[in-house]
Design a protein around this motif. Structure first.
Motif, PDB file in Angstrom:
ATOM      1  N   THR A 236       5.250  -6.001  -3.061  1.00  0.00           N
ATOM      2  CA  THR A 236       4.829  -5.058  -2.020  1.00  0.00           C
ATOM      3  C   THR A 236       5.230  -5.591  -0.651  1.00  0.00           C
ATOM      4  N   GLU A 242      -1.619  -2.818  -0.086  1.00  0.00           N
ATOM      5  CA  GLU A 242      -1.571  -1.853  -1.180  1.00  0.00           C
ATOM      6  C   GLU A 242      -2.970  -1.756  -1.778  1.00  0.00           C
ATOM      7  N   ILE A 243      -3.614  -0.616  -1.574  1.00  0.00           N
ATOM      8  CA  ILE A 243      -4.971  -0.386  -2.078  1.00  0.00           C
ATOM      9  C   ILE A 243      -4.870   0.564  -3.270  1.00  0.00           C
ATOM     10  N   VAL A 244      -5.524   0.233  -4.367  1.00  0.00           N
ATOM     11  CA  VAL A 244      -5.448   1.043  -5.584  1.00  0.00           C
ATOM     12  C   VAL A 244      -6.837   1.478  -6.010  1.00  0.00           C
ATOM     13  N   ASN A 276      -3.131   4.118  -3.250  1.00  0.00           N
ATOM     14  CA  ASN A 276      -2.684   4.778  -4.476  1.00  0.00           C
ATOM     15  C   ASN A 276      -3.902   5.194  -5.285  1.00  0.00           C
ATOM     16  N   MET A 312      -0.461  -1.268 -12.003  1.00  0.00           N
ATOM     17  CA  MET A 312      -0.839  -0.898 -10.642  1.00  0.00           C
ATOM     18  C   MET A 312      -1.984  -1.762 -10.133  1.00  0.00           C
ATOM     19  N   GLN A 313      -2.972  -2.021 -10.987  1.00  0.00           N
ATOM     20  CA  GLN A 313      -4.104  -2.846 -10.579  1.00  0.00           C
ATOM     21  C   GLN A 313      -3.661  -4.270 -10.263  1.00  0.00           C
ATOM     22  N   ALA A 316      -1.668  -4.511  -6.959  1.00  0.00           N
ATOM     23  CA  ALA A 316      -2.393  -4.160  -5.738  1.00  0.00           C
ATOM     24  C   ALA A 316      -2.741  -5.406  -4.923  1.00  0.00           C
ATOM     25  N   ASP A 317      -3.031  -5.169  -3.656  1.00  0.00           N
ATOM     26  CA  ASP A 317      -3.626  -6.211  -2.824  1.00  0.00           C
ATOM     27  C   ASP A 317      -5.143  -6.104  -2.830  1.00  0.00           C
ATOM     28  N   LEU A 319      -8.460  -3.645  -4.565  1.00  0.00           N
ATOM     29  CA  LEU A 319      -8.896  -2.644  -5.544  1.00  0.00           C
ATOM     30  C   LEU A 319     -10.144  -1.954  -5.016  1.00  0.00           C
ATOM     31  N   TYR A 339     -10.974  -4.417 -12.963  1.00  0.00           N
ATOM     32  CA  TYR A 339     -10.643  -4.967 -11.649  1.00  0.00           C
ATOM     33  C   TYR A 339     -10.820  -6.487 -11.647  1.00  0.00           C
ATOM     34  N   ARG A 344      -7.571  -9.324  -8.332  1.00  0.00           N
ATOM     35  CA  ARG A 344      -7.362  -8.920  -6.940  1.00  0.00           C
ATOM     36  C   ARG A 344      -8.724  -8.643  -6.292  1.00  0.00           C
TER      37      ARG A 344
END
Length: 425
Positions: A236, A242-244, A276, A312-313, A316-317, A319, A339, A344
């Motif tokens: 990323t 990057e928030i998921v 996301n 994706m999890q 991420a940066d 969660l 998570y 993360r």
């Protein structure tokens, strides 16, 4: 042990209700027990969860849909399932009332009522094929409890009822008082014949003790096998968080406004993020984002394959997790454990006083915040850390185990003890 598992939701159909039953069957099979499953045939979910027991041991029962008239009006069952993730929660009041009354009058106990008869018949065929020791029912769907009760009554085989969510004591129960009375009576009568009850948290276990049965707390967890090396972890941008978020949102219980306000404050202080969102029924989050003018940071998509969700999890940066805003205890969702396994930091929006919030902070796997400025402050700190290290990571403090195997081992021992007692009678 030879176990017949009753679960409306089951892999390969990709819905959160299928995750725990699928993982339980995998664990028991791997331990040398024989597990056969009665599940639904072609429910309105895409395929995407791995089936981790032999396919021949999964028996799918067909059923009829009590929601067929409504689904037909909306374009068909698959269309409703496919597009439900972005349906607006702001329908007109009379449409909401009609929908609520439709469910109250026809969902007995839920939308899967049309599956009960065929699942019971198929279950009898499977039970007749070999000598089973136990019937294990996992709910919701609460219609599965009817199937388990029916099969146990006809065979004398002991059965255990699992509540991943509570039925008449559910924190989001929405039917009127007369329906609640009937549900309570029905639930009590069904569970009279159960040998034990299982649930996912100690507060839920305390609630279920009113039925006068042994209650076992078996929590959710993550499966380390899902975190295999070939799950891709995407790179990323160093200057962007990057928030998921994976799952559904419940605007009446989740504080969407505070999150979006905090995101807006983070933006005005020089922050940069992409959010996301993956799941069904997430339109209220988009509406809140538009109100706070951060919708251009949002990327929405429907439910994705299990492997992609895990990717994706792990990529991420941060969660995102919404806690129940009224502080309800015992809501230990599958998402929380996934998570934790992803490693993360979790941004949990909600009250510190709830048990899940305290658990996150005690395990040192994230932050629990309930106001916009607190959200912005945490995001700014994480962005600064990412700029220095390139990747945000967390490891639970010693004493916090979030794996499924630890919990299922407890269940395995309890089931073996129960059957040993039954055989002595």
């Amino acid at each position: 042990m030879k176990i017949l598992l009753i679960s409306y939701y089951f892999p390969p159909y990709n819905t959160v209700g299928a995750v725990r039953p699928g993982k339980l069957a995998k664990y028991l099979h791997r331990q040398g027990h024989t597990v056969h499953v009665i599940s639904s045939h072609e429910p309105p979910f895409v395929k995407g969860l791995p089936l981790e027991i032999p396919e021949v041991q999964v028996h799918e029962a067909r059923g009829w849909s009590v929601n067929a008239p409504i689904q037909w009006l909306l374009g068909g069952r698959k269309k409703v399932a496919r597009e439900g993730y972005m349906q607006s929660g702001s329908r007109s009041g009379w449409l909401q009332r009609i929908g609520a009354w439709y469910k109250t009058l026809l969902h007995w106990p839920d939308a899967e009522i049309g599956w009960v008869g065929s699942a019971t018949a198929l279950g009898r065929e499977v039970l007749a094929s070999t000598d089973f020791d136990l019937i294990y029912v996992t709910s919701p769907s609460f219609s599965a409890l009817r199937v388990g009760h029916n099969l146990a009554a006809g065979t004398g085989i002991p059965w255990v009822a699992e509540f991943r969510d509570l039925w008449s004591d559910n924190h989001s129960y929405s039917h009127p008082a007369w329906r609640l009375y009937l549900d309570r009576m029905w639930e009590k009568n069904l569970l009279k014949s159960a040998s034990a009850l299982v649930t996912i948290s100690s507060p839920f276990a305390e609630t279920l003790k009113r039925f006068g049965k042994p209650v076992w707390e078996i929590r959710n967890g993550f499966d380390p096998d899902d975190l295999i090396d070939d799950i891709p972890i995407m790179e990323t941008a160093r200057d962007t968080l990057e928030i998921v978020y994976t799952g559904s949102v419940y605007p009446e219980h989740h504080d969407l406004a505070s999150f979006c306000a905090g995101l807006a404050s983070f933006r005005t202080q020089g922050g940069k993020a992409r959010v996301n969102v993956v799941g069904r029924n997430v339109a209220p989050l988009l509406e809140a984002a538009k109100t706070w003018k951060v919708d251009d940071w949002m990327v929405f998509q429907p439910t994705v394959a299990r492997r992609q969700a895990i990717s994706m999890q792990r990529s991420a940066d941060v969660l995102l997790l919404f806690l129940w805003s009224d502080g309800n205890s015992g809501i230990y969702t599958t998402k929380l454990f996934e998570y934790a396994g992803a490693g993360r930091p979790i941004l949990a929006i909600g009250p510190h006083r709830c048990d899940v919030g305290a658990w996150i902070e005690d395990a040192n796997i994230g932050a629990v915040v309930s106001d916009a400025q607190g959200i912005a402050n945490n995001l700014l700190a994480w962005q600064k850390s990412k700029a220095l290290t390139g990747r945000l990571e967390t490891t639970p403090t010693p004493g916090h185990d979030f794996t499924r195997d630890t919990q299922f081992a407890k269940l395995e021992t309890a089931l073996e003890t129960l059957l040993a007692a039954v055989r002595k009678q």
